[in-house]
Design an enzyme around this catalytic site. Structure first.
Site, PDB file in Angstrom:
ATOM      1  N   VAL A   1      23.270  10.518 -51.343  1.00 20.97           N
ATOM      2  CA  VAL A   1      24.234  11.583 -51.068  1.00 20.97           C
ATOM      3  C   VAL A   1      23.501  12.817 -50.560  1.00 20.97           C
ATOM      4  CG1 VAL A   1      26.071  13.025 -51.997  1.00 20.97           C
ATOM      5  CG2 VAL A   1      25.704  10.742 -52.933  1.00 20.97           C
ATOM      6  N   LEU A   2      23.876  13.275 -49.378  1.00 16.93           N
ATOM      7  CA  LEU A   2      23.345  14.535 -48.858  1.00 16.93           C
ATOM      8  C   LEU A   2      24.480  15.532 -48.675  1.00 16.93           C
ATOM      9  CD1 LEU A   2      20.499  13.635 -46.345  1.00 16.93           C
ATOM     10  CD2 LEU A   2      20.370  15.210 -48.261  1.00 16.93           C
TER      11      LEU A   2
ATOM     12  N   SER B   1      31.399  12.092 -46.486  1.00 19.24           N
ATOM     13  CA  SER B   1      32.040  10.776 -46.400  1.00 19.24           C
ATOM     14  C   SER B   1      32.330  10.235 -47.793  1.00 19.24           C
ATOM     15  CB  SER B   1      31.140   9.798 -45.638  1.00 19.24           C
ATOM     16  OG  SER B   1      31.713   8.521 -45.581  1.00 19.24           O
TER      17      SER B   1
ATOM     18  N   ASP C   1      31.979   9.157 -34.174  1.00 21.61           N
ATOM     19  CA  ASP C   1      31.792   9.659 -32.811  1.00 21.61           C
ATOM     20  C   ASP C   1      30.406   9.360 -32.262  1.00 21.61           C
ATOM     21  OD1 ASP C   1      34.135  10.953 -31.711  1.00 21.61           O
ATOM     22  OD2 ASP C   1      34.000  12.344 -33.388  1.00 21.61           O
TER      23      ASP C   1
ATOM     24  N   PHE D   1      57.079  29.679 -45.712  1.00 22.98           N
ATOM     25  CA  PHE D   1      57.757  29.094 -44.548  1.00 22.98           C
ATOM     26  C   PHE D   1      59.005  28.306 -44.924  1.00 22.98           C
ATOM     27  CE2 PHE D   1      53.057  28.745 -43.964  1.00 22.98           C
ATOM     28  CZ  PHE D   1      52.900  29.930 -43.277  1.00 22.98           C
TER      29      PHE D   1
ATOM     30  N   GLN E   1      53.755  38.313 -36.795  1.00 26.25           N
ATOM     31  CA  GLN E   1      54.782  37.323 -37.129  1.00 26.25           C
ATOM     32  C   GLN E   1      55.187  36.505 -35.905  1.00 26.25           C
ATOM     33  OE1 GLN E   1      56.711  36.753 -40.444  1.00 26.25           O
ATOM     34  NE2 GLN E   1      54.537  37.190 -40.650  1.00 26.25           N
TER      35      GLN E   1
ATOM     36  N   GLU F   1      61.167  34.333 -38.211  1.00 24.28           N
ATOM     37  CA  GLU F   1      61.412  32.940 -37.828  1.00 24.28           C
ATOM     38  C   GLU F   1      61.585  32.713 -36.339  1.00 24.28           C
ATOM     39  OE1 GLU F   1      64.180  30.922 -40.989  1.00 24.28           O
ATOM     40  OE2 GLU F   1      64.910  32.944 -40.615  1.00 24.28           O
TER      41      GLU F   1
END
Length: 1364
Positions: A276-277, A281, A378, A821, A1228, A1295
């Site tokens: 583990v570094l 992941s 990737d 929201f 807004q 909104e």
């Protein structure tokens, strides 16, 4: 392996203070340690640093960003890097210095320039993401005191914000940059320097202002004043301890070897133990997928794993190097070598720039990335085709294996042995006549996992276009990276021409085959990308070949294929550019006193506290005595009978106190069909069944996994709107509005057109998840509830009915909310009530904090919509008749937020009623019929969301208008103008209004955006480019404000004046980030004629202002402002005789005199509310107090081969009337626009065929990031107009901007329509929102979309299903 052995001491520093931990838990993260650790560190210094926020737990949002500093043993320099504390294992910090936002600066001591500038630039609204933003910028400045704008964009790429729209955050960061791009085009003048004496594009000199903050007031950055790296850590690093350190936890042991020899011996002893570094992941896998490892090995102290070797044979990079270090190494090597040798390095660097956010790249290691073999890696496709070699090492020695298709497939013969580790990765240089490229397509440009990526390499025979060697590898199309070895072998010796391309496409589609049920879905899109990427590579090689041929004067070069000029744009990727723009607003009257803040761009009241981390949110409240934690147990079935609930195994776990079920509720368990805790039956995956109470949050969550629930599945199971209609499954009766004679009008029109529109749902993704703290008092059954909600009175009432105690025993407190929201209107009452039951049953305070995954699973969001329209129109574009039918996916209940259980339900419209009322938008059509259904499905109940139906419904109307334009062969803007309201008129529900301001916004937007000239430029661009197309669109908006019920427009306030003259204001609104408290202080300051500094707002509390209404519907500042105004006027009226008698006195003198004269210095203000009603039987009413008008123009460019798009420019004109605070109102508008843009372009909810929500984290659900902001982003508040209805003629703008985000959607649609016209494809394709890369690519049909195989839907089970 965990045992009772003594752990070593973990030594690190936090904000310059030494931390020595002797009992550290290896499963703990830095975030947990910072927020919850109470260890006494030195004399009186206590570590509880809550400025670092918990938001996603997966490193995907940046809210928990801190700076970690370490001594690099290779370069012997101090490295500062930003990391996400939620992923950083606490044990990995040995010898490191951690700086949190509290260590950067404080309002109590000294603000750092980063903190000051982000606050004063209005770069904070709710403030929950702000500490993370500050830390990302601070780390950047520690490494680069004068960064470039590109470095600024990169630094902030891993930080999400749901409120601001990013523009002001970037503005604050840009003030540190070397070369500012502030200067306006053509003026040579900084847009921030426009003052009252400057002319501006929008009006008279003194009336229009473009200055929201004064940058000359900012303190300068002095790098010499920063915290130094602790000398003790420097000594430790220079004389490292070589012995192995071990940290024992309850379940896990962390071993930290000091030498490579020790590490290799440990790997023999623990062959299954992972290294583990960065934990980027392993961490998410352990958290979300249940992976567990009893022993973890950390190679962080092994310098041999970070070595870099440069030779003529290539570049060897240590497996322990972070991806950010790899970036720097590659960039350096590219600069050193001739271009022909750097093809591989350039391809890797290209992908590294868009791989995750910077925090993840700083943490993740090259070795971890390679060894994890993630399906969407990737780098592995590029490394695979570049003939990279993996250098392995073990106690027995070293060996090399190729990073090829066998390694990627995990074949034992080509993989690491259990005792081996990866030491380094060797990359050979490219050569002359060798070409290499990397490709990726994700949901958005940056910080998103790719749908498909690829590495491609070809070696041509020198001086020819014959293929000597070819390698192609893809990610995202299988369980790991897939190499197309067979196809490449068959193409050897072929010439690089069209015939080869066609054959290669067929071969690749055969070899890289995806089943219809492939994980992560998007199968046809991925198949298309496989060959679209090949085509891009084909063109790139042709172009490079052309250069080589010219350079070396190759004979017979005339036989080589060439790229036509029209195709050249396919070679260019969309660049990442820093947004620019101008914000304009109306200046205050020059005669207005300087002390009067109304109409001025005042900084958010809590901005500085947001920036220093000192603003307290619900979960930042310190642990109270005997506090317990709660975790929820939810249904795993969509529709089932509960046979049994076995909690015995959970109760056997240590520190588990109790399990709360429906039987424990002393009062009402929700309502019929909408239970707080499920009884007998569940109706969706994610429905709450019970809750575990334990001494720690970790134990509570572990216990939830031990509860065994037996189900019996029930039928039918309904997920989609189509199935709901088929089963006649509805939540409420159909709603309908009609005017004119629709059927008769259809008979008299020239043309009739029918179409469908599908609008996906949207997750609120407020940065602060749902959370509540319930504290029972010792007498009279009283409860204090601290909750993140938009409606504390609703929480109070729900808890009262659940516990069967009077409302007056319950006090709800709301200090501030980290974004709402609409998602925190009704749902917090559910969590508050369940936590309250736990508090009453156990007698202990209960804290409930939802993980991001649970929050997204349980709470629902914006309603998906399916709309059908039938429109009749004349050939000139005049619409004579319109019939729209909308069906929304409501989930399994109507939802509390729609107040269906309230006695006022008959007065208050639900979302389908709102949708129907707002469907007409800006258009006057004489013959209309609107119908709406709310479908009941077996999904979590959808709920209120910013815009409340309008963003979905109005998209149907605009799509219809656009379709009419296409049929008439006219531009959409002409059809809009022809059918827009022109004069004083009445809406479909007979409410009168004057559209003059609407027309002004439209014309102003056309003018300021230079719409017509840019339309011509777009057309010219499209003629010259085949694979890239531009689109432009302009959208008008008439947005209705308010609840459509008079009683929901009332408000109250309480104002106290104390003897020293200071004023305390309390009102019924809740601070969600929209600046309501700031505006209320502006109102009080204006009315009392005293400075804002004399006035304070503490919190919203049901004990001070009772019976409040939800802060929603854009009217919070309107109605509460009127209540505060009323209270202040009452007080001023009482003070009038004293002021008249002593006009020269001070405010303090008058207050002292009033007290002496026994004049009450406390007053309740009240506003009875705007009148609003709707008679649905008659179809008439005045449901809305007023309208907000606006218009937006957006221009985009799309890549027809990948479906990607780039937002080039957006211009917004908004009718704010007389803005109370232009900085807040513009914020807004920008924030809601970007949120709307996300709804219509990237935010996609994916459900399994069993009704399980897949998209439950920022990895799978992509809200807009900083790179999604339009390249040019201009916002103008329409020059003021007067309305006597509202407070100081202001308007609520919270909104309305959401729908303007659809201008990007329609600009994309415009570009797609151009493609389809050019290719003679029918234009009237089905409209689907969001316009994801998948939708765009598949709509741009071409030879490649025709090549791909298509599966019969009846032959496979899809990975996901569309619910709209």
């Amino acid at each position: 392996m965990p045992c009772a052995s003594q752990s070593d001491e973990l030594v690190f520093f936090v904000n310059g203070k030494k931390v020595v931990e002797r009992n550290v838990d290896p499963e703990g993260t830095l975030l947990t340690f910072l927020r919850k650790n109470w260890t006494l560190l030195s004399k009186s210094w206590l570590l509880r640093l809550t400025g670092t926020k918990y938001a996603c737990g997966r490193g995907g949002c940046g809210a928990c960003t801190v700076m970690v500093s370490k001594h690099d043993p290779v370069s012997r320099k101090i490295r500062h890097f930003s990391v996400t504390a939620c992923l950083m294992p606490i044990c990995s910090l040995y010898g490191a210095a951690v700086t949190t936002v509290e260590g950067v600066g404080s309002i109590k001591t000294r603000l750092h320039p980063v903190q000051e500038r982000i606050a004063k630039s209005h770069g904070t609204q709710c403030g929950f993401c702000t500490p993370g933003m500050v830390m990302s910028m601070y780390t950047l400045l520690r490494n680069h005191p004068q960064p470039s704008e590109e470095q600024l964009m990169e630094a902030l790429g891993g930080n999400l914000c749901r409120c601001t729209g990013y523009r002001p955050i970037l503005e604050s960061g840009r003030t540190f940059c070397m070369l500012s791009s502030y200067q306006q085009k053509g003026t040579g003048k900084c847009c921030l320097d426009w003052g009252e004496n400057d002319s501006s594009p929008l009006g008279k000199k003194s009336e229009i202002c473009m200055k929201l903050f004064a940058k000359e007031e900012f303190q300068s950055l002095d790098p010499t004043q920063e915290l130094i790296f602790p000398p003790e850590l420097l000594r430790m690093a220079e004389n490292p301890e070589k012995r192995t350190l071990t940290f024992y936890g309850e379940r896990v042991t962390w071993i930290f070897p000091g030498t490579l020899k020790d590490l290799l011996e440990l790997k023999v002893k623990h062959p299954k133990a992972p290294l583990v570094l960065g934990n980027t992941s392993l961490g998410p896998a352990m958290k979300s997928q249940g992976h567990f490892h009893p022993v973890l090995l950390s190679p962080a102290r092994i310098s041999e794993l970070s070595m870099v070797t440069k030779t003529s044979d290539g570049l060897t990079i240590g497996a322990g190097c972070s991806l950010a270090q790899v970036q720097d190494i590659l960039a350096e090597r590219i600069a050193e070598l001739p271009e022909e040798k750097t093809q591989t390095y350039r391809a890797l660097l290209k992908h590294l720039r868009s791989l995750a956010g910077q925090q993840i790249r700083k943490m993740a290691s090259l070795g971890g990335h390679v060894i994890s073999r993630h399906c969407c890696s990737d780098l592995n496709p590029v490394l695979a085709v570049s003939n990279a070699t993996l250098n392995l090492i073990s106690a027995e020695g070293t060996r090399q294996i190729p990073l090829n298709e066998h390694f990627l497939a995990g074949l034992a013969s080509a993989d690491l042995k259990p005792e081996e580790i990866l030491e380094s990765v060797h990359n050979p240089p490219s050569q002359k006549w060798e070409f290499m490229s990397a490709f990726r397509q994700a949901q958005c440009q940056q910080n998103a996992l790719p749908h498909v990526n690829a590495g491609m390499r070809v070696l041509l025979k020198e001086g020819t276009d014959s293929i000597e060697d070819l390698s192609i590898a893809y990610g995202g199309v299988g369980a790991a990276t897939i190499s197309a070895h067979r196809s490449c072998q068959l193409l050897l010796g072929r010439r690089w021409n069209e015939l080869m391309l066609d054959e290669a496409c067929r071969l690749l589609l055969d070899e890289v085959s995806l089943p219809g049920s492939a994980p992560r879905g998007r199968v046809e899109f991925k198949r298309t990308l496989v060959i679209s990427f090949l085509f891009k590579f084909y063109l790139e090689v042709l172009q490079e070949l052309k250069k080589l041929v010219k350079l070396f004067s190759v004979p017979d070069s005339r036989h080589h294929s060439e790229v036509s000029d029209q195709f050249l744009s396919a070679l260019e990727d969309f660049p990442v550019t820093i947004p620019q723009g101008v914000q304009t607003y109306h200046n205050v009257d020059p005669h207005q006193p300087l002390q009067d803040p109304v109409g001025r761009p005042i900084m958010h009241l809590s901005a500085l506290k947001h920036a220093t981390g000192e603003a307290m949110f619900c979960d930042d409240i310190p642990m109270v005595d005997k506090e317990l934690f709660m975790a929820l147990v939810t249904s795993s079935r969509a529709h089932a009978k509960i046979i049994s609930i076995d909690v015995s195994k959970a109760l056997e776990l240590p520190k588990v106190v109790d399990v709360i079920t429906a039987e424990d509720i002393p009062g009402t368990n929700g309502a019929e069909g909408d239970k707080l805790l499920a009884v007998d039956e569940v109706n969706c995956v994610g429905q709450i069944i019970c809750a575990v109470v334990a001494e720690t949050d970790v134990q509570a969550k572990r216990a939830t996994e031990k509860i065994e629930i037996t189900y019996e599945d029930l039928e039918p199971v309904i997920f989609t709107i189509k199935d709901a209609i088929k089963h006649n499954s509805f939540l409420c009766p159909e709603e309908k509005l009609e005017q004119g004679n629709v059927e008769e009008a259809f008979e008299k029109v020239d043309q009739i057109l029918e179409g469908e529109v599908h609008v996906g749902g949207q997750e609120h993704f407020y940065m602060e998840t749902q959370r509540v703290l319930v504290i029972p008092k010792t007498e009279d059954k009283e409860l204090d509830i601290y909750v993140s909600t938009q409606d504390p009175a609703h929480v109070q009432k729900t808890v009262s009915s659940t516990l069967n105690i009077p409302i007056n025993r319950i006090t709800c407190h709301v200090k501030r909310v980290g974004g709402g929201f609409g998602g925190k209107v009704g749902k917090p009452a559910v969590f508050g009530a369940i936590a309250a039951v736990g508090a009453i049953k156990t007698g202990h305070p209960i804290r409930l904090v939802l993980d991001r995954e649970d929050d997204m699973l349980v709470t629902g969001g914006r309603h998906p919509l399916f709309g059908k329209y039938k429109v009749g129109f004349m050939n000139n574009g005049r619409i004579k008749a319109l019939d729209i039918e909308c069906s929304i996916n409501g989930g399994c209940t109507l939802d509390d937020s729609e107040l269906v259980h309230d006695s006022l339900r008959s007065l208050f419209p639900n979302v389908i009623e709102f949708l129907i009322l707002k469907l007409e938008n800006a258009y006057k059509i004489r013959n209309l019929r609107f119908q709406g259904h709310a479908c009941m499905t077996n999904l979590p109940s959808n709920t209120a969301f910013r815009g409340f139906g309008f963003p979905q419904g109005a998209l149907v109307t605009e799509s219809c208008i656009t379709a009419v334009a296409a049929k008439c062969g006219l531009p959409p803007e002409k059809i809009k103008e022809k059918n827009m309201y022109k004069t004083v008129d009445k809406t479909i529900y007979k409410q009168a209004f004057n559209p003059e301001t609407l027309i002004r916004c439209w014309n102003e937007c056309l003018d300021k955006s230079s719409f017509y000239s840019r339309r011509m430029q777009v057309e010219e661009f499209n003629k010259k480019n085949y694979w890239k197309k531009k689109g432009i669109a302009i959208i008008p908006m008439k947005f209705s404000v308010g609840f459509a019920a008079t009683s929901y427009h009332q408000a109250a306030a309480l104002v106290h004046i104390y003897k020293d003259g200071s004023v305390l204001v309390t009102h019924g609104g809740n601070e969600l980030g929209q600046g309501i408290h700031t505006k209320m202080l502006q109102v009080a300051s204006h009315e009392l004629k005293i400075p804002m500094s004399c006035i304070h707002i503490s919190e919203t509390s049901t004990a001070t202002v009772p019976n409040t209404i939800a802060t929603a519907a854009s009217i919070g500042a309107d109605v509460n402002g009127r209540a505060v105004q009323n209270a202040c006027q009452i007080l001023l009226k009482r003070l009038e005789p004293i002021i008249k008698k002593h006009p020269e006195g001070t405010w303090e003198d008058w207050i002292e005199a009033a007290f002496e004269q026994r004049i009450s210095l406390s007053a309740t203000g009240y506003f009875r509310g705007y009148k609003a009603f709707m008679d649905w039987e008659k179809g008439v009413g005045d449901p809305f107090p007023y309208y907000v008008y606006g218009a937006a123009c957006s221009e985009v460019q799309i890549d027809c081969l990948t479906g990607a798009h780039k937002k080039i420019r957006t211009d917004i004109i908004m009718d704010a009337c007389c803005s109370l605070n232009p900085a807040i109102d513009i914020g807004q508008i920008e924030g809601s626009f970007i949120q709307g843009m996300g709804l219509y372009t990237t935010e996609e909810l994916k459900y399994s065929p069993e009704g399980v929500l897949y998209s439950r984290s920022p990895d799978e659900y992509k809200i807009p990031t900083i790179t999604d902001v339009p390249e040019e982003f201009n916002v103008s508040l329409l020059p003021s107009s007067q309305t006597p209805l509202t407070i100081y003629s202001s308007k609520g703008l919270g909104e309305s901007g959401i729908f303007l985000g659809s201008s990007v959607f329609f600009a994309i649609a415009d570009a797609v329509a151009t493609v389809r016209r050019e290719r003679d494809i029918a234009e009237d394709f089905m409209v689907q929102s969001p316009a994801t890369p998948e939708q765009v690519r598949m709509a741009c049909a071409d030879r490649f979309t025709e090549m791909i195989p298509r599966d019969d839907p009846e032959t496979f089970k899809p990975w996901s299903i569309p619910i709209a």
